[in-house]
Design a protein around this motif. Structure first.
Motif, PDB file in Angstrom:
ATOM      1  N   VAL A   1      16.192   1.462  54.425  1.00  9.63           N
ATOM      2  CA  VAL A   1      15.263   1.757  53.336  1.00  9.63           C
ATOM      3  C   VAL A   1      15.809   2.853  52.422  1.00  9.63           C
ATOM      4  CG1 VAL A   1      12.971   2.691  52.806  1.00  9.63           C
ATOM      5  CG2 VAL A   1      13.245   1.035  54.660  1.00  9.63           C
ATOM      6  N   MET A   2      16.425   3.867  53.021  1.00 12.34           N
ATOM      7  CA  MET A   2      16.858   5.042  52.252  1.00 12.34           C
ATOM      8  C   MET A   2      18.267   4.946  51.707  1.00 12.34           C
ATOM      9  SD  MET A   2      15.361   8.010  54.763  1.00 12.34           S
ATOM     10  CE  MET A   2      13.991   7.559  55.847  1.00 12.34           C
ATOM     11  N   GLY A   3      19.059   4.044  52.255  1.00 12.70           N
ATOM     12  CA  GLY A   3      20.436   3.923  51.793  1.00 12.70           C
ATOM     13  C   GLY A   3      21.337   5.034  52.277  1.00 12.70           C
TER      14      GLY A   3
ATOM     15  N   ASP B   1      14.597  26.580  50.787  1.00 12.95           N
ATOM     16  CA  ASP B   1      14.395  25.153  50.506  1.00 12.95           C
ATOM     17  C   ASP B   1      12.909  24.916  50.222  1.00 12.95           C
ATOM     18  OD1 ASP B   1      14.884  22.377  50.332  1.00 12.95           O
ATOM     19  OD2 ASP B   1      14.471  22.102  52.473  1.00 12.95           O
ATOM     20  N   PRO B   2      12.376  25.534  49.161  1.00 20.60           N
ATOM     21  CA  PRO B   2      10.926  25.532  48.954  1.00 20.60           C
ATOM     22  C   PRO B   2      10.311  24.168  48.685  1.00 20.60           C
ATOM     23  CG  PRO B   2      12.060  26.447  47.047  1.00 20.60           C
ATOM     24  CD  PRO B   2      13.085  26.307  48.122  1.00 20.60           C
ATOM     25  N   ASP B   3      11.094  23.224  48.153  1.00 23.76           N
ATOM     26  CA  ASP B   3      10.512  21.913  47.842  1.00 23.76           C
ATOM     27  C   ASP B   3      10.845  20.850  48.876  1.00 23.76           C
ATOM     28  OD1 ASP B   3      13.181  21.608  47.302  1.00 23.76           O
ATOM     29  OD2 ASP B   3      12.918  20.808  45.265  1.00 23.76           O
ATOM     30  N   GLY B   4      11.524  21.242  49.962  1.00 26.02           N
ATOM     31  CA  GLY B   4      11.841  20.276  51.007  1.00 26.02           C
ATOM     32  C   GLY B   4      12.912  19.295  50.622  1.00 26.02           C
ATOM     33  N   SER B   5      13.801  19.673  49.716  1.00 23.33           N
ATOM     34  CA  SER B   5      14.850  18.752  49.274  1.00 23.33           C
ATOM     35  C   SER B   5      15.946  18.583  50.324  1.00 23.33           C
ATOM     36  CB  SER B   5      15.471  19.241  47.957  1.00 23.33           C
ATOM     37  OG  SER B   5      16.022  20.539  48.117  1.00 23.33           O
ATOM     38  N   ALA B   6      16.099  19.584  51.200  1.00 27.48           N
ATOM     39  CA  ALA B   6      17.091  19.498  52.272  1.00 27.48           C
ATOM     40  C   ALA B   6      16.418  19.194  53.606  1.00 27.48           C
ATOM     41  CB  ALA B   6      17.887  20.801  52.358  1.00 27.48           C
ATOM     42  N   CYS B   7      15.441  19.999  53.956  1.00 28.68           N
ATOM     43  CA  CYS B   7      14.697  19.818  55.214  1.00 28.68           C
ATOM     44  C   CYS B   7      13.268  19.427  54.857  1.00 28.68           C
ATOM     45  CB  CYS B   7      14.706  21.107  56.021  1.00 28.68           C
ATOM     46  SG  CYS B   7      13.889  20.983  57.626  1.00 28.68           S
TER      47      CYS B   7
ATOM     48  N   TRP C   1      10.877  10.877  51.830  1.00 32.31           N
ATOM     49  CA  TRP C   1      12.201  11.302  52.315  1.00 32.31           C
ATOM     50  C   TRP C   1      13.147  11.525  51.142  1.00 32.31           C
ATOM     51  CZ3 TRP C   1      13.230  11.153  57.750  1.00 32.31           C
ATOM     52  CH2 TRP C   1      12.150  10.693  58.510  1.00 32.31           C
ATOM     53  N   PRO C   2      13.692  12.729  50.942  1.00 33.91           N
ATOM     54  CA  PRO C   2      13.154  13.993  51.445  1.00 33.91           C
ATOM     55  C   PRO C   2      11.841  14.324  50.755  1.00 33.91           C
ATOM     56  CG  PRO C   2      14.915  14.400  49.899  1.00 33.91           C
ATOM     57  CD  PRO C   2      14.855  12.900  50.089  1.00 33.91           C
ATOM     58  N   SER C   3      11.321  15.518  50.962  1.00 35.09           N
ATOM     59  CA  SER C   3       9.967  15.802  50.488  1.00 35.09           C
ATOM     60  C   SER C   3       9.854  15.828  48.973  1.00 35.09           C
ATOM     61  CB  SER C   3       9.483  17.145  51.066  1.00 35.09           C
ATOM     62  OG  SER C   3       9.302  17.039  52.468  1.00 35.09           O
ATOM     63  N   ASN C   4      10.963  16.003  48.270  1.00 34.89           N
ATOM     64  CA  ASN C   4      10.916  15.974  46.809  1.00 34.89           C
ATOM     65  C   ASN C   4      11.466  14.650  46.270  1.00 34.89           C
ATOM     66  OD1 ASN C   4      13.628  16.294  47.341  1.00 34.89           O
ATOM     67  ND2 ASN C   4      13.971  17.763  45.672  1.00 34.89           N
ATOM     68  N   GLY C   5      11.614  13.660  47.136  1.00 34.88           N
ATOM     69  CA  GLY C   5      12.174  12.373  46.735  1.00 34.88           C
ATOM     70  C   GLY C   5      11.104  11.351  46.428  1.00 34.88           C
ATOM     71  N   ASP C   6      11.512  10.078  46.445  1.00 38.28           N
ATOM     72  CA  ASP C   6      10.554   9.019  46.108  1.00 38.28           C
ATOM     73  C   ASP C   6      10.632   7.846  47.075  1.00 38.28           C
ATOM     74  OD1 ASP C   6      12.976   8.007  45.411  1.00 38.28           O
ATOM     75  OD2 ASP C   6      12.513   7.718  43.288  1.00 38.28           O
ATOM     76  N   VAL C   7      11.313   8.014  48.222  1.00 38.11           N
ATOM     77  CA  VAL C   7      11.402   6.957  49.223  1.00 38.11           C
ATOM     78  C   VAL C   7      10.357   7.203  50.292  1.00 38.11           C
ATOM     79  CG1 VAL C   7      12.848   5.847  50.956  1.00 38.11           C
ATOM     80  CG2 VAL C   7      13.859   6.627  48.810  1.00 38.11           C
TER      81      VAL C   7
END
Length: 456
Positions: A269-271, A311-317, A420-426
């Motif tokens: 799903v995430m590639g 990592d305030p927006d969850g882009s890594a974790c 996934w991740p928290s600032n993504g769109d998957v």
């Protein structure tokens, strides 16, 4: 030079609280009292002579570091509220919650026991555990005591188990005997203790011993995160004198096959690779490297000097990662407007060990969907401290609405899809790979209390 007051304090405290017993093999006897209360009390008072105190644990660890031999065996004991009642202990002598931020109903968790924890009146916490009627049969009845025997010599432990069974005849009956052993794996940076999903376990622990804090900070640094914790995080006053600690015991079965398949499905799903999906689910790579912060210069050091302000927006974790759900490191203060002291007071002192055999690791067969897991144990001064893991892992809305459950250990009949991740769109849902099979709340009393039982 030794501090006499410190040594007296440690000699009245059971081992495994301030520092883990560290043995590779352990037997956990969950016991039901059946003898006359006076006989049971006398037996426990006598058993206290074989309990490993915190002082003995410190000294034995120093000896082991010097000779690296098999070491000495370990033993400790804890009582449930029902156990205290069976012994005839008065209300005034039963331990109460301690530590910071004690709430108006916090003593009710211990009084009611784990089977009835959802009956704690408001403002009690919410639980997603299965009802006790769905637990393993051995956990459905009363459990009065927990005795842990541990050893680095598995054959010696087996002999101690047999002797212990003989010693309790007519005094206790065994509700359950859970044996555990450390699961280890070789990585590029050394041999690490892992859990059954394959990730390093026990990386980040609150430390309460000055020398251990200084040692960790010297090796890992503390530019972003301090492992330091006050003694009050784990210790609560024992009405008999001295201190003890509330102990949570939970048998958690892990669906390794389901988790492994979810990593493959998430990859499609995430590639990204299944390994990357797993790292985002846990918040660390399999060898314990967090997705936030820099890698330490020394590869032998477990990296832990990071903070989620990095990592305030969850882009890594992602916010649904296991390590972020169970130890949010500033998220509560930054997002919910809380304060750091409250969040840090909700940490727990983990002492779990894996159970069950993994033939697939040697024969290449499919990983198991049942029969393996974690004997989860943690110490704290207040059982409400454990709830941040329960609500954090199992809640869809911690710390942000719509976050979803902990992608590794979250239990929820209606999990929302995580982003996934928290600032993504998957969007992809990972949940319900861990099943709680039974457990109980205990208190590990002071040695003063244990020794006094011989005089009841």
């Amino acid at each position: 030079m030794a501090d006499p007051q410190a040594e007296e304090f440690l000699d009245d405290l059971q081992g495994n609280i301030l520092r883990g017993h560290g043995r590779d093999f352990a037997a956990h006897f969950l016991l039901r009292m059946i003898g006359e209360p006076r006989d049971v009390a006398n037996w426990i008072g006598s058993f206290a002579e074989s309990v490993t105190t915190a002082l003995a644990s410190r000294d034995l660890a120093a000896v082991w570091r010097s000779d690296r031999g098999v070491g000495e065996p370990f033993a400790c004991i804890a009582l449930s509220h029902q156990g205290y009642r069976y012994l005839g202990v008065s209300d005034e002598a039963i331990p109460l919650a301690g530590g910071a931020f004690k709430g108006p109903v916090d003593d009710r968790y211990f009084a009611l026991g784990m089977k009835n924890q959802s009956n704690v009146p408001p403002p009690g916490r919410h639980y997603n555990d299965p009802p006790a009627s769905n637990w393993e049969a051995s956990y459905r009845g009363d459990i009065h005591a927990l005795v842990i025997l541990a050893d680095n010599d598995n054959q010696r432990l087996a002999e101690r188990i047999d002797l212990f069974r003989q010693a309790i005849d007519g005094v206790f009956e065994v509700a359950a005997l859970e044996t555990g052993r450390k699961l280890k794996k070789e990585f590029d940076r050394g041999t690490l203790v892992i859990e059954h999903f394959g990730y390093q376990d026990g990386v980040s622990q609150p430390l309460m011993i000055k020398q251990k804090i200084e040692e960790e900070v010297a090796r890992r640094g503390n530019d972003h995160w301090s492992p330091e914790a006050p003694l009050s995080l784990a210790l609560a006053p024992d009405p008999a004198g001295g201190y003890g600690s509330f102990l949570v015991f939970r048998k958690l079965e892990q669906n390794v096959l389901g988790f492994s398949q979810a990593l493959v499905d998430g990859s499609a799903v995430m590639g990204v690779s299944p390994e990357e999906v797993g790292a985002m689910a846990v918040g660390r790579t399999t060898d314990g490297i967090p997705l936030v912060g820099d890698r330490p210069a020394d590869p032998a050091v477990d990296p832990n000097d990071f903070h989620f302000d990095q990592d305030p927006d969850g882009s890594a974790c992602p916010f649904h990662a296991h390590i972020r759900k169970t130890n949010p490191r500033g998220d509560i203060a930054r997002i919910l407007g809380g304060f750091d002291a409250f969040e840090r007071a909700r940490r727990i002192v983990r002492r779990g060990i894996t159970y069950g055999e993994r033939p697939d690791l040697s024969d290449g067969g499919p990983p198991p969907s049942s029969g393996v897991g974690l004997l989860f144990m943690c110490y704290q001064s207040n059982l409400d401290s454990f709830i941040i893991q329960q609500e954090g892992s199992d809640g869809n809305d911690f710390v942000r609405p719509g976050t979803g459950v902990d992608a590794v250990i979250g239990q929820n009949e209606s999990p929302v899809a995580q982003t996934w991740p928290s600032n993504g769109d998957v969007e992809f849902t990972m949940a319900n790979f861990v099943r709680m099979l039974g457990g109980e709340y205990f208190f590990a009393p002071s040695m003063t209390f244990l020794r006094s039982l011989s005089e009841m």
